[in-house]
Motif scaffolding. Structure first.
Motif, PDB file in Angstrom:
ATOM      1  N   ALA A  45       0.811  -1.217   0.000  1.00  0.00           N
ATOM      2  CA  ALA A  45       0.000   0.000   0.000  1.00  0.00           C
ATOM      3  C   ALA A  45       0.847   1.272   0.000  1.00  0.00           C
ATOM      4  O   ALA A  45       0.551   2.217  -0.730  1.00  0.00           O
ATOM      5  CB  ALA A  45      -0.920   0.003   1.214  1.00  0.00           C
ATOM      6  N   MET A  46       1.878   1.299   0.809  1.00  0.00           N
ATOM      7  CA  MET A  46       2.612   2.548   1.016  1.00  0.00           C
ATOM      8  C   MET A  46       3.801   2.724   0.073  1.00  0.00           C
ATOM      9  O   MET A  46       4.056   3.835  -0.405  1.00  0.00           O
ATOM     10  CB  MET A  46       3.111   2.624   2.461  1.00  0.00           C
ATOM     11  CG  MET A  46       2.013   2.600   3.497  1.00  0.00           C
ATOM     12  SD  MET A  46       1.043   4.098   3.536  1.00  0.00           S
ATOM     13  CE  MET A  46       2.187   5.209   4.299  1.00  0.00           C
ATOM     14  N   PHE A  47       4.537   1.669  -0.181  1.00  0.00           N
ATOM     15  CA  PHE A  47       5.754   1.794  -0.982  1.00  0.00           C
ATOM     16  C   PHE A  47       5.445   2.290  -2.386  1.00  0.00           C
ATOM     17  O   PHE A  47       6.149   3.123  -2.935  1.00  0.00           O
ATOM     18  CB  PHE A  47       6.505   0.455  -1.034  1.00  0.00           C
ATOM     19  CG  PHE A  47       7.823   0.546  -1.737  1.00  0.00           C
ATOM     20  CD1 PHE A  47       8.927   1.058  -1.075  1.00  0.00           C
ATOM     21  CD2 PHE A  47       7.965   0.131  -3.044  1.00  0.00           C
ATOM     22  CE1 PHE A  47      10.146   1.157  -1.711  1.00  0.00           C
ATOM     23  CE2 PHE A  47       9.181   0.229  -3.694  1.00  0.00           C
ATOM     24  CZ  PHE A  47      10.277   0.738  -3.025  1.00  0.00           C
ATOM     25  N   THR A  48       4.365   1.775  -2.957  1.00  0.00           N
ATOM     26  CA  THR A  48       3.987   2.173  -4.305  1.00  0.00           C
ATOM     27  C   THR A  48       3.704   3.674  -4.379  1.00  0.00           C
ATOM     28  O   THR A  48       4.113   4.341  -5.326  1.00  0.00           O
ATOM     29  CB  THR A  48       2.756   1.376  -4.772  1.00  0.00           C
ATOM     30  OG1 THR A  48       3.048  -0.014  -4.644  1.00  0.00           O
ATOM     31  CG2 THR A  48       2.392   1.689  -6.190  1.00  0.00           C
ATOM     32  N   ALA A  49       3.016   4.202  -3.385  1.00  0.00           N
ATOM     33  CA  ALA A  49       2.708   5.632  -3.381  1.00  0.00           C
ATOM     34  C   ALA A  49       3.983   6.466  -3.280  1.00  0.00           C
ATOM     35  O   ALA A  49       4.152   7.445  -4.010  1.00  0.00           O
ATOM     36  CB  ALA A  49       1.770   5.962  -2.220  1.00  0.00           C
ATOM     37  N   SER A  52       5.981   6.103  -6.567  1.00  0.00           N
ATOM     38  CA  SER A  52       5.361   6.859  -7.663  1.00  0.00           C
ATOM     39  C   SER A  52       5.796   8.319  -7.622  1.00  0.00           C
ATOM     40  O   SER A  52       6.091   8.917  -8.653  1.00  0.00           O
ATOM     41  CB  SER A  52       3.846   6.765  -7.591  1.00  0.00           C
ATOM     42  OG  SER A  52       3.426   5.443  -7.752  1.00  0.00           O
ATOM     43  N   GLY A  53       5.827   8.894  -6.422  1.00  0.00           N
ATOM     44  CA  GLY A  53       6.288  10.281  -6.292  1.00  0.00           C
ATOM     45  C   GLY A  53       7.731  10.432  -6.731  1.00  0.00           C
ATOM     46  O   GLY A  53       8.092  11.378  -7.430  1.00  0.00           O
ATOM     47  N   ALA A  54       8.574   9.467  -6.354  1.00  0.00           N
ATOM     48  CA  ALA A  54       9.983   9.524  -6.746  1.00  0.00           C
ATOM     49  C   ALA A  54      10.138   9.360  -8.257  1.00  0.00           C
ATOM     50  O   ALA A  54      10.973  10.030  -8.875  1.00  0.00           O
ATOM     51  CB  ALA A  54      10.769   8.443  -6.009  1.00  0.00           C
ATOM     52  N   PHE A  59      11.307  11.521 -13.719  1.00  0.00           N
ATOM     53  CA  PHE A  59      10.901  11.804 -15.097  1.00  0.00           C
ATOM     54  C   PHE A  59      11.040  13.295 -15.400  1.00  0.00           C
ATOM     55  O   PHE A  59      11.546  13.687 -16.447  1.00  0.00           O
ATOM     56  CB  PHE A  59       9.458  11.364 -15.346  1.00  0.00           C
ATOM     57  CG  PHE A  59       9.209   9.894 -15.162  1.00  0.00           C
ATOM     58  CD1 PHE A  59      10.215   8.961 -15.323  1.00  0.00           C
ATOM     59  CD2 PHE A  59       7.954   9.450 -14.814  1.00  0.00           C
ATOM     60  CE1 PHE A  59       9.985   7.610 -15.154  1.00  0.00           C
ATOM     61  CE2 PHE A  59       7.704   8.094 -14.640  1.00  0.00           C
ATOM     62  CZ  PHE A  59       8.718   7.174 -14.803  1.00  0.00           C
ATOM     63  N   LEU A  60      10.555  14.121 -14.478  1.00  0.00           N
ATOM     64  CA  LEU A  60      10.634  15.571 -14.689  1.00  0.00           C
ATOM     65  C   LEU A  60      12.073  16.057 -14.681  1.00  0.00           C
ATOM     66  O   LEU A  60      12.400  17.040 -15.345  1.00  0.00           O
ATOM     67  CB  LEU A  60       9.793  16.306 -13.648  1.00  0.00           C
ATOM     68  CG  LEU A  60       8.279  16.116 -13.781  1.00  0.00           C
ATOM     69  CD1 LEU A  60       7.548  16.811 -12.649  1.00  0.00           C
ATOM     70  CD2 LEU A  60       7.779  16.602 -15.121  1.00  0.00           C
ATOM     71  N   SER A  61      12.943  15.388 -13.954  1.00  0.00           N
ATOM     72  CA  SER A  61      14.359  15.764 -13.940  1.00  0.00           C
ATOM     73  C   SER A  61      14.975  15.625 -15.325  1.00  0.00           C
ATOM     74  O   SER A  61      15.866  16.390 -15.695  1.00  0.00           O
ATOM     75  CB  SER A  61      15.137  14.897 -12.942  1.00  0.00           C
ATOM     76  OG  SER A  61      14.704  15.155 -11.635  1.00  0.00           O
ATOM     77  N   ASN A  62      14.517  14.670 -16.096  1.00  0.00           N
ATOM     78  CA  ASN A  62      15.013  14.507 -17.458  1.00  0.00           C
ATOM     79  C   ASN A  62      14.513  15.616 -18.379  1.00  0.00           C
ATOM     80  O   ASN A  62      15.174  15.950 -19.351  1.00  0.00           O
ATOM     81  CB  ASN A  62      14.568  13.154 -18.027  1.00  0.00           C
ATOM     82  CG  ASN A  62      15.356  12.018 -17.457  1.00  0.00           C
ATOM     83  OD1 ASN A  62      16.563  12.118 -17.281  1.00  0.00           O
ATOM     84  ND2 ASN A  62      14.695  10.927 -17.166  1.00  0.00           N
ATOM     85  N   LEU A  63      13.356  16.159 -18.091  1.00  0.00           N
ATOM     86  CA  LEU A  63      12.759  17.156 -18.977  1.00  0.00           C
ATOM     87  C   LEU A  63      13.251  18.570 -18.712  1.00  0.00           C
ATOM     88  O   LEU A  63      13.154  19.421 -19.585  1.00  0.00           O
ATOM     89  CB  LEU A  63      11.236  17.126 -18.830  1.00  0.00           C
ATOM     90  CG  LEU A  63      10.560  15.828 -19.236  1.00  0.00           C
ATOM     91  CD1 LEU A  63       9.068  15.916 -18.943  1.00  0.00           C
ATOM     92  CD2 LEU A  63      10.800  15.535 -20.698  1.00  0.00           C
ATOM     93  N   MET A  64      13.755  18.844 -17.530  1.00  0.00           N
ATOM     94  CA  MET A  64      14.073  20.234 -17.192  1.00  0.00           C
ATOM     95  C   MET A  64      15.435  20.693 -17.704  1.00  0.00           C
ATOM     96  O   MET A  64      15.759  21.867 -17.589  1.00  0.00           O
ATOM     97  CB  MET A  64      13.976  20.443 -15.681  1.00  0.00           C
ATOM     98  CG  MET A  64      15.003  19.733 -14.870  1.00  0.00           C
ATOM     99  SD  MET A  64      14.638  19.997 -13.131  1.00  0.00           S
ATOM    100  CE  MET A  64      15.980  19.088 -12.423  1.00  0.00           C
ATOM    101  N   GLY A  65      16.205  19.827 -18.298  1.00  0.00           N
ATOM    102  CA  GLY A  65      17.539  20.190 -18.757  1.00  0.00           C
ATOM    103  C   GLY A  65      17.569  21.274 -19.814  1.00  0.00           C
ATOM    104  O   GLY A  65      18.505  22.062 -19.875  1.00  0.00           O
ATOM    105  N   GLY A  66      16.569  21.333 -20.670  1.00  0.00           N
ATOM    106  CA  GLY A  66      16.591  22.277 -21.778  1.00  0.00           C
ATOM    107  C   GLY A  66      15.941  23.619 -21.520  1.00  0.00           C
ATOM    108  O   GLY A  66      15.886  24.452 -22.418  1.00  0.00           O
TER     109      GLY A  66
END
Length: 118
Positions: A45-49, A52-54, A59-66
């Protein structure tokens, strides 16, 4: 998941340091085991939540480079070529970041819902 999101909003609104916020999250995960009948139920129940946040952050860390001319290692080389002025680079970076967020969180969220991940 909604309980975790609500908790994160409360913690974020307290103005705590990242170390204190991280400590609270670690303790929340650890001591919430009192509310579960087994370790497997707790982790399921908890680990997945938390994971998911991590994952969203990674994912967003890959997008902010440009979004800036110094965001990733190759950006200064492209900026240094002189084809795009600094103000336009930042403006285009912001525009593309909005498009990326809409695609990744909006369309991606709908896709996750369609395939049963959310």
């Amino acid at each position: 998941m909604s309980m975790i999101c609500s908790f994160l909003q409360v913690v974020g609104g307290l103005g705590l340091s990242w170390q204190m916020s991280f400590g609270i999250l670690v303790l929340l995960y650890f001591y919430s085991h009192y509310f579960f009948a087994s370790g497997a139920a707790h982790i399921g129940a908890m680990f997945t939540a938390f994971l998911s946040g991590a994952l969203v952050l990674s994912f967003l860390s890959n997008l902010m480079g440009g979004i800036t001319h110094y965001g990733i290692g190759s950006a200064p080389v492209f900026y240094g070529a002189g084809y795009v002025p600094l103000a336009k680079w930042w403006g285009y970076g912001f525009l593309i970041s909005v498009v990326n967020i809409i695609i990744w969180l909006g369309v991606g969220g709908i896709w996750w819902k369609a395939i049963g991940l959310w």
